[in-house]
Scaffold this active site. Sequence first.
Site, PDB file in Angstrom:
ATOM      1  N   LYS A  25       0.883  -1.191   0.000  1.00  9.14           N
ATOM      2  CA  LYS A  25       0.000   0.000   0.000  1.00  9.14           C
ATOM      3  C   LYS A  25       0.910   1.227   0.000  1.00  9.14           C
ATOM      4  O   LYS A  25       2.106   1.114   0.193  1.00  9.14           O
ATOM      5  CB  LYS A  25      -0.918   0.014   1.252  1.00  9.14           C
ATOM      6  CG  LYS A  25      -0.162  -0.166   2.547  1.00  9.14           C
ATOM      7  CD  LYS A  25      -1.103  -0.347   3.750  1.00  9.14           C
ATOM      8  CE  LYS A  25      -1.817  -1.680   3.747  1.00  9.14           C
ATOM      9  NZ  LYS A  25      -3.236  -1.521   4.157  1.00  9.14           N
ATOM     10  N   THR A  85      -8.759  -1.332   0.440  1.00 12.64           N
ATOM     11  CA  THR A  85      -9.310  -2.231  -0.581  1.00 12.64           C
ATOM     12  C   THR A  85      -8.339  -3.381  -0.837  1.00 12.64           C
ATOM     13  O   THR A  85      -8.744  -4.471  -1.217  1.00 12.64           O
ATOM     14  CB  THR A  85      -9.569  -1.438  -1.890  1.00 12.64           C
ATOM     15  OG1 THR A  85      -8.446  -0.586  -2.143  1.00 12.64           O
ATOM     16  CG2 THR A  85     -10.834  -0.628  -1.795  1.00 12.64           C
TER      17      THR A  85
HETATM   18  C1  LIG Z   1      -5.101  16.311  -2.082  1.00 14.13           C
HETATM   19  C2  LIG Z   1      -4.264  15.145  -1.949  1.00 14.13           C
HETATM   20  C3  LIG Z   1      -5.044  13.882  -1.805  1.00 14.13           C
HETATM   21  C4  LIG Z   1      -4.925  12.896  -2.795  1.00 14.13           C
HETATM   22  C5  LIG Z   1      -5.646  11.718  -2.648  1.00 14.13           C
HETATM   23  C6  LIG Z   1      -6.468  11.559  -1.543  1.00 14.13           C
HETATM   24  C7  LIG Z   1      -7.258  10.285  -1.460  1.00 14.13           C
HETATM   25  C8  LIG Z   1      -8.561  10.471  -0.816  1.00 14.13           C
HETATM   26  C9  LIG Z   1      -6.477   9.313  -0.713  1.00 14.13           C
HETATM   27  C10 LIG Z   1      -7.019   7.905  -0.873  1.00 14.13           C
HETATM   28  O1  LIG Z   1      -6.726   7.265  -1.827  1.00 14.13           O
HETATM   29  N1  LIG Z   1      -7.777   7.464   0.137  1.00 14.13           N
HETATM   30  C11 LIG Z   1      -8.073   6.060   0.200  1.00 14.13           C
HETATM   31  O2  LIG Z   1      -9.278   5.806  -0.517  1.00 14.13           O
HETATM   32  C12 LIG Z   1      -9.572   4.427  -0.563  1.00 14.13           C
HETATM   33  C13 LIG Z   1     -10.791   4.223  -1.466  1.00 14.13           C
HETATM   34  O3  LIG Z   1     -11.937   4.654  -0.804  1.00 14.13           O
HETATM   35  C14 LIG Z   1      -9.776   3.841   0.836  1.00 14.13           C
HETATM   36  O4  LIG Z   1      -9.981   2.462   0.742  1.00 14.13           O
HETATM   37  C15 LIG Z   1      -8.559   4.130   1.709  1.00 14.13           C
HETATM   38  O5  LIG Z   1      -8.827   3.746   3.038  1.00 14.13           O
HETATM   39  C16 LIG Z   1      -8.234   5.623   1.665  1.00 14.13           C
HETATM   40  O6  LIG Z   1      -7.021   5.904   2.354  1.00 14.13           O
HETATM   41  C17 LIG Z   1      -6.592  12.514  -0.568  1.00 14.13           C
HETATM   42  C18 LIG Z   1      -5.867  13.706  -0.711  1.00 14.13           C
END
Ligand SMILES: CCc1ccc([C@H](C)CC(=O)N[C@@H]2O[C@H](CO)[C@@H](O)[C@H](O)[C@H]2O)cc1
Length: 822
Positions: A554, A662
């Site tokens: 991950k 996931t």
């Molecule tokens: C602004 C920068 C940024 C980029 C990506 C993100 C994403 C929300 C991060 C992400 O991938 N979160 C993950 O999303 C998955 C799909 O729902 C979850 O299974 C994970 O727990 C979560 O960390 C946040 C902030």
Amino acid sequence: TPGVEDDRTGLGIETLKRAFFDNLYYVQGKLPNRASTVDYYMALAYTVRDRLLQRWLATEDILTRPEVRIVGYLSAEFLMGPHLGNNLINLDIYAPVKQAIEESGLNLQELIDIEEEPGLGNGGLGRLAACYLDSLASLQIPAIGYGIRYEFGIFDQEIVDGWQVEITDKWLKYGNPWEVARPEEAVEIKFGGYTQPYTDDQGRYRVRWVPGSTVMGIPYDTPITGYNVNTVNTLRLWKAEAPESFDFTAFNQGDYWGAVNDKVVSETISKVLYPNDEQIQGKQLRLQQQFFFVSCSLQDVIRRQLESGRTLDTLHEKFSLQMNDTHPSVAVAELMRLLVDEHMLEWDHAWDITTRTLAYTNHTLLPEALEKWSVSLFGSLLPRHLEIIFEINSRFLDQVRLRYPGDEARLGQLSLIDEGGDRSVRMANLACVGSHAINGVAALHSELLKKTVLHDFYELMPEKFCNVTNGVTPRRWLALSNPRLTALIDRRIGNGWLTHLDRLRELESAADDAGFRHEWRMVKRDIKADLADHIANRTGISVNPDTLFDIQVKRIHEYKRQHLNVLHIVTLYHRLKQNPNQDMAGRTFIFGGKAAPGYDMAKRIIKLITSVGDVVNKDPDVSDRLRVVFLPDYNVTFGQRVYPAAELSEQISLAGLEASGTGNMKFSMNGALTIGTLDGANVEIREEVGAENFFLFGMKTEEVTALRSQGYNPMSYYHSNETLKAVIDLIASGHFSHGDRELFRPLIDNLLYHDPYMLLADYQSYVDCQDQVDRAYRDSENWVRMSILNAARMGKFSSDRSIQDYAQTIWQADAVPIEIEA
Ligand SMILES: CCc1ccc([C@H](C)CC(=O)N[C@@H]2O[C@H](CO)[C@@H](O)[C@H](O)[C@H]2O)cc1
């Protein structure tokens, strides 16, 4: 001619071979004697693409019907992974194509492996979007994925001297056979400039946006095949281009840079994916990217609505637009601008349409991941949208004041504008106000959303809140990644389970069948041996496939606690050094994951893993029982190779911080047992597979909150736990860094004086749980039994179930089967 199949659609072996070599000759322009593996891959890709086109065009046609509802999935990231193998599975032509390729003296897997992976995403959020597109098509729901066609995706990772090094991802270097450019549907995007109020010919107040610059959005369409259905949906990715790609006047004046300046500046917008996962950077280009693809997509949606013969009054009846986190949430303001300023709808009417059309999914609770844009930056780039957001906010706060008279604090919390310090626009608040549905991605996460970051919105508009637990597509993550286990399951319960994953439950009885257990164990053993070969080729490290494959893959992030996993490894190492005859099952620890380039602590964690590995793997006292491998460049292809080989899945985040996860689902579906905390979807996985088939450890969210509020002193755990102290001291001593005590000091000091993710508090529970794992693994019959039960009870975590939840509770979208005349 009778008997001769159509070259473009025939599935006979001879037809496939003829079509393949025709594409090599006519499309690739190569004869076999000069063809490279890439040429053969391209020829095969075109041959397969030919065989989905009829369905693709038929599906496209259905979307134009006024009565057909369309789901638009707006996401800044789509982590699709390689297309060829997946399309062979979904079109159910894997076998004939394999035969045709082999009869042509080539190896299908080699052609599949040469495909450049479109890495247009960082991690969980991007891959979820890809799984959801697969399920939307497989469930025959008309849908369009809308995103950005980054020229450079997520960087390729190399490990040099134990450190991560980022390599530019030139995924388009050989071209992309899976996309079709649609320049005829390009749209214009405005930036900067100023707004100009005016009165229209009916005397009504209107506002014109006079942009400072414009760029063109060019759509590139990728077919999204469904599994064993005629539906082929579209992923529409936008590329930025200069309206005028060459300025002749400047050129004639010899200003060659000037001549191409516009082109360079414009194209920068879709040049590269921001490699940050869960950390905002607030860069202007990032906001430009978000507005670019959102405005392109909404203009495209409005064009389709009008071309279907509908008016904009019923936009929400034909389109459901899902915002994948806040990255596309400027859509709330842009849809209002398009409806009010461009299409002259009244504000309230436009607002009603907007909120009925849009919905928002939150993927993280981490404060540093919640997007906020400074009012100054927002206003300079999007002056009209800032005005619209102020208008939305004042109308919204009027309602709040009515509901909670005099409650200034609540008003301050709910406001779209954070008035503190440098004023900023809260994108999550905008998304909540502008949507008719708000969901989290796992039951625990959705509850925490309502209790914490979105509590005020939950109190104000509880009817909008719901949960849709994540899922993964069993087509890529079982049928394509693990054909041997898929064949074994088919032999036992027949097929059909790939589209009805609940049917895996029929495997439960097989857990008590020694013969089946033996076959199950053999399949896993073979896959582990293949991975061992791959690891040897890729890293030079030899691993023993008869050890327990303990895997954590991950993104590298402190809340995911890869360094807690290392503390356990060093504990085993310490034990073995003290007592080499320690009785334990041999273990191979495999890590994979990219760190955001600017995230120093994450990069240091990678260096810790590789450094501990160097010492452990070379230490004769332990190396026959312990191996530590950091496999570089974790991506979709890597995942397809590693999830099937795992026996233990590490899901060890601090409770309350992993929204869902996931990977945990992909591991379990492939027969791995989970060691994990009660966090994200781990909670539901444990509910489904049974507590007795899950290795649980660590604090629950409430215990974490309690410990944090009573004041957490990590040093006290260090002093009160001898083994933990020895382990920390060993790392601090430079034992794993050639005596250099400075290398890991930032990590060690962070753990001893802050430990924000409470590794020391969960350490003993984790180590004890790992000892349970060791004991359980040595009863291999029972282990295999638990492995079968884990896979058998993963039906809930198919992305088909997730999409059915979205379709029923948020989109009111139905399946629309596509008829293909023979
Ligand atoms: C602004 C920068 C940024 C980029 C990506 C993100 C994403 C929300 C991060 C992400 O991938 N979160 C993950 O999303 C998955 C799909 O729902 C979850 O299974 C994970 O727990 C979560 O960390 C946040 C902030």
